[in-house]
Write an enzyme that holds these catalytic residues in place. Sequence first.
Site, PDB file in Angstrom:
ATOM      1  N   GLY A   1      45.343  31.730  45.516  1.00 38.01           N
ATOM      2  CA  GLY A   1      44.909  31.325  46.957  1.00 38.01           C
ATOM      3  C   GLY A   1      45.123  32.496  47.893  1.00 38.01           C
ATOM      4  O   GLY A   1      44.946  33.701  47.437  1.00 38.01           O
ATOM      5  N   SER A   2      45.596  32.247  49.323  1.00 42.41           N
ATOM      6  CA  SER A   2      45.507  33.216  50.181  1.00 42.41           C
ATOM      7  C   SER A   2      46.352  34.352  49.890  1.00 42.41           C
ATOM      8  O   SER A   2      46.163  35.377  50.568  1.00 42.41           O
ATOM      9  CB  SER A   2      45.843  32.513  51.520  1.00 42.41           C
ATOM     10  OG  SER A   2      45.039  31.376  51.797  1.00 42.41           O
TER      11      SER A   2
END
Lengths: 576, 91
Positions: free
Chosen positions: A295-296
């Site tokens: 993810g981020s």
Amino acid sequence: MNFAASPVLALTLPVWRSRFLLLVLLAGFALLLGRSVYLQGLNNDFLRAKGESRFSRVIEIPANRGRILDRNGEVLAVSTPVKSVWAIPGEVQGNRQELVRLAALLEMSAAEVDKRLADTDRDFVFLKRQVSPDVAERVAGLKISGVFQNREYRRYYPSGEVMAHVLGFTGADDVGQEGVELAFQEGLAGKPGSRRVIKDRLGQTVEDVESIKAVRDGRDLMLALDARVQNLALRELRAAVERHRAKAGGVVVLDTATGELLALANYPTYNPNKRNRLAGAPLRNRTLTDTFEPGSTLKPFTIALALEAGRVRPDTVIQTAPGSLSIGAATIRDAHVEHTLTVAEVIQKSSNIGAARIALALPAQSMWEMFQSLGFGTAPGLGFPGEASGKLRPYRGWKPIEQATMSYGHGISVSLVQLAHAYSVFARDGELVPLSLLRVDLPPAGRRVMTPATAHAVRAMLELAVNRNGTAPRAQIMGYRVAGKTGTAHKQENGSYAADKYVSSFVGFAPASRPRLVIAVMIDEPSVGGYHGGTVAAPVFAQVMAGVLRALDVPPDGPIRPIELPSEGEEVKESI
Amino acid sequence: MTRLNLFLLAVLIACALGLVTSQHQARKLFGELEREEERSRQLGVEYGQLQLEAGTWAERARVERIAARQLRMRVPEAKRLQIVRQEGAVK
């Protein structure tokens, strides 16, 4: 009458007969002499061996398995001798009562003992292995004929479940089966030796004849792990997993100066001293052998690449309105809608659209090369059994939407150790040092991945993410400057993303002015009390980091004032 | 001549007895060495077990539990900490 004169007796024998007899006797002597010369002088090996076998014995000297120590010399694994109890089924002579007492001592049922002894054709059957010395003595006290004991070794782990996944365990023969025990089996095991001795009729050794093979004890192994750090990491991880009723979690603590892994905590965990229950999910090593879509937490690398290529500067404005971006059939959304964001704010607020726009302006090949040089897609090379390499597909097949999602950490999978390692690039001004499970005394040479200027710029952005306007205000630590990035990703299940299952993560380092440690936290499927990296993983990071900085006497570099958290509802939630 | 022979015989007997005694001594000493070596092995084993025991008693989670519950100790809050910087300290 003169007998001698008798004509009957006057028979004269031919001379050759006496000569012949003499010759036969001489030949007999010669034969015996020859045989004795042959046996005593020429071919004496066989008889000598026979003679020696009456008194000389070769005895085996078992090698001790080396201990495993933490970086400060604390004992993490040690072998001590135990006994194995075995029997020759056909020769066991004990009455019922004795056998029942034997079974009770061995913590077995009488029926089970009977079953083992039933097959009288076998010459050897283990009744029980790895019996503690005092129990073994009581078994010997029963004096049941046909029941014998052997000396063997058993491995003990004083720290129990805390280090379980890193250390692994050994099997019944004290041979490594998992983790470090397996990875460094060669050095730990040593080589058994043997020597020849003379024993008297009582079986006592009276003379040492020769050493056939010198015994080489296993070497002690000093790991990079710090027991204090590992304990702290596991304690906080356990608390967070329980608080959020998550499935599992992992924490990695990395020393930026040497690349040493100071802690690799996994939860759920198991107790390696209780061997019969070693199975299933608790055995999984979430930090080294499992991978996840980060993810981020990958956004900073995309930004770093854009900075490196000169495409953007930290204050370049990126258009993020209207909060969604269509690429082909797919749409990327931001949880927090802003009209425009600077590049630094893309990191601070964790904007997917911002990261995707920046990524789409970059050639796929350079993005792939950046990921590759950070170690994604290749195993970290620790020698740890089953260490994961993660998934990084070759750039030739990337579609624009895939390149965009990869910029914020989807469509790519990494292990937590790889993620922590990659972040050490920012902490070390653009250099990457090889990871080590073993204690490193000389700092290794680094490999440059990005310029110091880029690393510094990203570091400043990561520091912005950890304040009250960023996605990770809960990662703040009083007295220290902290930099880091949150990650929240939908979990992949059967080829598509599950709507309500998340992996929350946080990777960061401190003190930001001169980073000493990188800590990566991953919580798998938090189900209660939020699921964002900033709410679930960041507090674990802060707790562990604060404890470790204190334990390692790292001087504070930030103002000592109470931590400011945003008020309810004002908190920046990152985009997923 | 006979005297010399008798003398040599006496010397021979003395030497033979000496050999027997020294061999006996050697075996006895060797037995002792064996026992001592066995004892050192035993002590090594005991050392390992004691290390194990020490490790188990000193296990951090246990120490922490005792510190927190029995001794009621806790980590001071950051705002109650005072950092003293050493003059001319070498970092």
